[in-house]
Design an enzyme around this catalytic site. Structure first.
Site, PDB file in Angstrom:
ATOM      1  N   LYS A  97       0.878   0.461   0.260  1.00  0.00           N
ATOM      2  CA  LYS A  97       1.579   1.735   0.127  1.00  0.00           C
ATOM      3  C   LYS A  97       3.072   1.505   0.351  1.00  0.00           C
ATOM      4  O   LYS A  97       3.472   0.883   1.338  1.00  0.00           O
ATOM      5  CB  LYS A  97       1.024   2.716   1.170  1.00  0.00           C
ATOM      6  CG  LYS A  97       1.557   4.129   1.057  1.00  0.00           C
ATOM      7  CD  LYS A  97       0.883   5.025   2.090  1.00  0.00           C
ATOM      8  CE  LYS A  97       1.380   6.450   2.020  1.00  0.00           C
ATOM      9  NZ  LYS A  97       0.756   7.297   3.057  1.00  0.00           N
ATOM     10  N   HIS A 148       5.456   3.916   0.596  1.00  0.00           N
ATOM     11  CA  HIS A 148       6.165   5.046   1.188  1.00  0.00           C
ATOM     12  C   HIS A 148       5.421   5.464   2.455  1.00  0.00           C
ATOM     13  O   HIS A 148       4.371   4.922   2.765  1.00  0.00           O
ATOM     14  CB  HIS A 148       6.245   6.221   0.203  1.00  0.00           C
ATOM     15  CG  HIS A 148       4.895   6.749  -0.207  1.00  0.00           C
ATOM     16  ND1 HIS A 148       4.133   6.137  -1.178  1.00  0.00           N
ATOM     17  CD2 HIS A 148       4.176   7.814   0.228  1.00  0.00           C
ATOM     18  CE1 HIS A 148       2.997   6.819  -1.325  1.00  0.00           C
ATOM     19  NE2 HIS A 148       3.005   7.830  -0.481  1.00  0.00           N
TER      20      HIS A 148
END
Length: 214
Positions: free
Chosen positions: A102, A104
């Site tokens: 991921k 963010h």
């Protein structure tokens, strides 16, 4: 056979997790049985499965601080097993991984409890080549955890092209594997409970050709 092993095999046959016939595996081998833990897709079945794992963990004598489930099948599995252990009075944190990092928010590939400094049990479904377990082992070590063992539902007890089984290779690399049942347990169960004779013979023949020799 231990009670949790019998309970698991009853569950697997009831939900057609274990099917018999002729199946082409990823390796190209033609197997007389196929195992798909994803067939357990309801709450009652998942609860029974989790309790079998929890009983196996408690009886294993392994010392651990955290449970880890490899994506994707390991994610609902590890959550359910954590609940089953909590019902037995042991509240164990768990974590799992994303397939892709991921980029963010909190970022990273790990989700759930912090694994750093923890003794970890990796929980997965079936062991054939052991690829997912090797990847999880490396990921956890790189994250500061100590993987102490893996627990799977079924060990097919097959050798690879190099004549070694995945369990042998993983154990030698520092990750012991504890299955709920092995294919030998399956054969014993079918033999003791009136299983189809041709199915039993087909599995025995397959193991004679591809199974571990010990």
């Amino acid at each position: 056979m231990l009670p949790h092993q019998t309970a698991f095999l009853e569950l697997a046959l009831e939900h057609e997790v274990l099917k018999f016939g002729s199946f082409t595996l990823k390796s190209g081998r033609i197997s007389p049985y196929f195992f798909n833990l994803g067939k357990i897709a309801g709450g009652a079945g998942l609860r029974r499965l989790a309790h079998a794992y929890a009983d196996a963990l408690i009886g294993s004598g392994l010392e651990f601080d955290l449970l880890f489930g490899p994506a994707y099948k390991g994610i609902p599995l590890v959550a359910a097993i954590a609940c089953a252990l909590a019902e037995r009075g042991r509240d164990v944190p768990f974590a799992y991984n994303r397939k892709e990092a991921k980029d963010h928010g909190e970022g990273g590939v790990l989700v759930g409890a912090d694994v750093k400094g923890k003794r970890v049990i990796i929980l997965d479904d079936v062991l054939t080549a052991g690829t997912a377990l090797r990847q999880s082992f490396a990921l956890l070590k790189d994250s500061g955890a100590t993987p102490v063992a893996a627990m799977t539902a079924l060990d097919r007890q097959e050798v690879g092209p190099n004549g070694r089984s995945a369990v042998q290779e993983l154990t030698e690399s520092g990750l012991p594997v504890k299955p709920l049942v092995t294919v030998r347990d399956l054969l014993a169960y079918l033999t003791s409970n009136g299983g189809d004779a041709s199915t039993i013979e087909a599995i025995r023949a397959y193991q004679a050709q591809y199974g571990v020799k010990d």
